[in-house]
Motif scaffolding. Structure first.
Motif, mmCIF file in Angstrom:
data_model
loop_
_atom_site.group_PDB
_atom_site.id
_atom_site.type_symbol
_atom_site.label_atom_id
_atom_site.label_comp_id
_atom_site.label_asym_id
_atom_site.label_seq_id
_atom_site.Cartn_x
_atom_site.Cartn_y
_atom_site.Cartn_z
ATOM 1 N N VAL A 93 0.830 -1.214 0.000
ATOM 2 C CA VAL A 93 0.000 0.000 0.000
ATOM 3 C C VAL A 93 0.863 1.263 0.000
ATOM 4 O O VAL A 93 1.824 1.365 0.756
ATOM 5 N N ILE A 94 0.508 2.190 -0.854
ATOM 6 C CA ILE A 94 1.072 3.544 -0.754
ATOM 7 C C ILE A 94 -0.083 4.501 -0.472
ATOM 8 O O ILE A 94 -1.012 4.621 -1.281
ATOM 9 N N ILE A 95 -0.026 5.126 0.682
ATOM 10 C CA ILE A 95 -1.046 6.120 1.032
ATOM 11 C C ILE A 95 -0.678 7.428 0.336
ATOM 12 O O ILE A 95 0.432 7.929 0.498
ATOM 13 N N VAL A 96 -1.605 7.934 -0.465
ATOM 14 C CA VAL A 96 -1.335 9.170 -1.214
ATOM 15 C C VAL A 96 -2.106 10.318 -0.573
ATOM 16 O O VAL A 96 -3.332 10.313 -0.536
ATOM 17 N N GLU A 97 -1.352 11.287 -0.048
ATOM 18 C CA GLU A 97 -1.939 12.412 0.672
ATOM 19 C C GLU A 97 -1.602 13.730 -0.008
ATOM 20 O O GLU A 97 -0.583 13.840 -0.686
ATOM 21 N N ASP A 98 -2.443 14.723 0.218
ATOM 22 C CA ASP A 98 -2.143 16.061 -0.292
ATOM 23 C C ASP A 98 -1.105 16.757 0.590
ATOM 24 O O ASP A 98 -0.121 17.273 0.112
ATOM 25 N N ILE A 99 -1.355 16.730 1.902
ATOM 26 C CA ILE A 99 -0.465 17.466 2.807
ATOM 27 C C ILE A 99 -0.501 16.835 4.191
ATOM 28 O O ILE A 99 -1.556 16.389 4.638
ATOM 29 N N ILE A 100 0.663 16.788 4.827
ATOM 30 C CA ILE A 100 0.736 16.290 6.200
ATOM 31 C C ILE A 100 0.971 17.478 7.119
ATOM 32 O O ILE A 100 1.892 18.268 6.901
ATOM 33 N N ASP A 101 0.126 17.578 8.105
ATOM 34 C CA ASP A 101 0.163 18.718 9.010
ATOM 35 C C ASP A 101 0.487 18.198 10.419
ATOM 36 O O ASP A 101 1.647 17.939 10.725
ATOM 37 N N SER A 102 -0.511 17.956 11.245
ATOM 38 C CA SER A 102 -0.237 17.404 12.573
ATOM 39 C C SER A 102 0.299 15.971 12.477
ATOM 40 O O SER A 102 0.958 15.484 13.376
ATOM 41 N N LEU A 127 2.779 17.559 -0.195
ATOM 42 C CA LEU A 127 3.401 18.566 0.672
ATOM 43 C C LEU A 127 3.526 18.050 2.099
ATOM 44 O O LEU A 127 2.729 17.219 2.534
ATOM 45 N N ASP A 128 4.522 18.571 2.787
ATOM 46 C CA ASP A 128 4.684 18.236 4.198
ATOM 47 C C ASP A 128 5.025 19.512 4.963
ATOM 48 O O ASP A 128 5.823 20.319 4.494
ATOM 49 N N LYS A 129 4.371 19.666 6.097
ATOM 50 C CA LYS A 129 4.709 20.772 7.006
ATOM 51 C C LYS A 129 5.298 20.147 8.258
ATOM 52 O O LYS A 129 4.599 19.970 9.261
ATOM 53 N N PRO A 130 6.581 19.766 8.220
ATOM 54 C CA PRO A 130 7.165 19.010 9.348
ATOM 55 C C PRO A 130 7.126 19.761 10.672
ATOM 56 O O PRO A 130 7.050 19.134 11.726
ATOM 57 N N SER A 131 7.151 21.084 10.627
ATOM 58 C CA SER A 131 7.177 21.860 11.871
ATOM 59 C C SER A 131 5.851 21.801 12.625
ATOM 60 O O SER A 131 5.748 22.281 13.749
ATOM 61 N N ARG A 132 4.824 21.217 12.001
ATOM 62 C CA ARG A 132 3.484 21.218 12.591
ATOM 63 C C ARG A 132 3.095 19.919 13.297
ATOM 64 O O ARG A 132 1.966 19.776 13.766
ATOM 65 N N ARG A 133 3.995 18.930 13.364
ATOM 66 C CA ARG A 133 3.618 17.657 13.976
ATOM 67 C C ARG A 133 3.085 17.828 15.394
ATOM 68 O O ARG A 133 3.667 18.571 16.175
ATOM 69 N N ALA A 134 2.010 17.110 15.680
ATOM 70 C CA ALA A 134 1.451 17.133 17.028
ATOM 71 C C ALA A 134 2.398 16.392 17.971
ATOM 72 O O ALA A 134 3.115 15.484 17.544
ATOM 73 N N PRO A 135 2.384 16.764 19.253
ATOM 74 C CA PRO A 135 3.240 16.070 20.230
ATOM 75 C C PRO A 135 2.936 14.575 20.237
ATOM 76 O O PRO A 135 1.770 14.187 20.194
ATOM 77 N N GLY A 136 3.977 13.770 20.237
ATOM 78 C CA GLY A 136 3.782 12.321 20.301
ATOM 79 C C GLY A 136 3.538 11.666 18.956
ATOM 80 O O GLY A 136 3.465 10.451 18.860
ATOM 81 N N ILE A 137 3.405 12.452 17.903
ATOM 82 C CA ILE A 137 3.197 11.881 16.569
ATOM 83 C C ILE A 137 4.539 11.840 15.857
ATOM 84 O O ILE A 137 5.180 12.873 15.644
ATOM 85 N N ASP A 138 4.973 10.631 15.519
ATOM 86 C CA ASP A 138 6.275 10.471 14.867
ATOM 87 C C ASP A 138 6.080 9.534 13.677
ATOM 88 O O ASP A 138 6.145 8.323 13.818
ATOM 89 N N ILE A 139 5.782 10.090 12.520
ATOM 90 C CA ILE A 139 5.525 9.228 11.371
ATOM 91 C C ILE A 139 6.615 9.393 10.321
ATOM 92 O O ILE A 139 7.124 10.492 10.093
ATOM 93 N N LYS A 140 6.938 8.268 9.685
ATOM 94 C CA LYS A 140 7.933 8.293 8.625
ATOM 95 C C LYS A 140 7.213 8.616 7.323
ATOM 96 O O LYS A 140 6.221 7.968 6.971
ATOM 97 N N VAL A 141 7.708 9.625 6.624
ATOM 98 C CA VAL A 141 7.139 9.960 5.318
ATOM 99 C C VAL A 141 8.129 9.480 4.264
ATOM 100 O O VAL A 141 9.269 9.910 4.228
ATOM 101 N N ASP A 142 7.709 8.545 3.415
ATOM 102 C CA ASP A 142 8.635 7.902 2.488
ATOM 103 C C ASP A 142 8.903 8.736 1.249
ATOM 104 O O ASP A 142 10.014 8.771 0.740
#
Ligand code: IMP
Ligand code: MG
Length: 179
Positions: A93-102, A127-142
């Motif tokens: 599976v490849i999850i295709v997203e527009d933008i990652i925020d929290s 798009l990715d907004k890495p500075s916006r990750r919610a606390p405790g959320i640690d996801i790998k973006v491939d």
């Protein structure tokens, strides 16, 4: 309405980058079939362009989740609005997203597909907004198209209150606070 939309990334730049992402995915998944899962509604344009640049057998499915109200900040709770039509068991599976925020939407989806027995799960976001990750959320973006600063963006599928999804470029909204 006092806000304005300014171009941040041109249509040509987006298309060029999607071509590169497609080439990378084609190499990485050589000999396999990929299941692209498009997260509605924002990822539709990206998914269509990306799929055309992947030179492998590709299957599509669509899912709609919501973590947002009508404004510009996340509520923190992810709900399934429309589920997949086909099972992801044993699929790449490849999850295709527009933008990652929290990152909450993606972390929810990755856990969900893992629990459903996907063979592998990767994430491809325009798009990715890495500075916006919610606390405790640690996801790998491939696969990431562009990293962007903490600004609200529209176009290429992304909306502000359901508008501007059809802009062919990626724009940034300025002056929202002045309303
Ligand atoms: P997350 O769960 O906070 O990572 O939210 C991701 C989702 O929020 C994206 O798929 C978008 O639908 C929406 N979103 C986040 N930032 C923006 C933005 O700047 N413009 C438009 N939609 C956004
Ligand atoms: Mg979205």
């Amino acid at each position: 309405m006092a806000y304005r939309i300014e171009e941040m990334i041109s249509e040509e730049e987006v298309n060029r980058r999607i071509r590169e992402l497609g080439e990378q995915i084609t190499k990485d998944y050589e000999g396999r079939t990929v299941r692209l899962v498009c997260i509605l509604r924002g990822a539709v344009f990206f998914m269509c362009e990306l799929a055309k640049r992947i030179e492998l057998p590709v299957r599509f499915d669509f899912m709609s989740v919501s973590s947002y109200g009508s404004g510009t900040s996340s509520s923190g709770i992810v709900r399934i609005i429309k589920d997949l039509e086909d099972p992801v068991t044993d699929e790449d599976v490849i999850i295709v997203e527009d933008i990652i925020d929290s990152g909450r939407t993606l972390s929810f989806l990755k856990e969900l597909f893992k629990s459903r027995g996907a063979a592998s799960i990767r994430v491809c976001t325009l798009l990715d907004k890495p500075s916006r990750r919610a606390p405790g959320i640690d996801i790998k973006v491939d696969y990431t198209g562009f990293q962007v600063p903490d600004k609200f963006v529209v176009g290429w599928g992304m909306d502000y209150d359901q508008r501007y999804r059809n802009l062919p470029y990626i724009g940034v909204i300025t002056g929202l606070d002045e309303e």
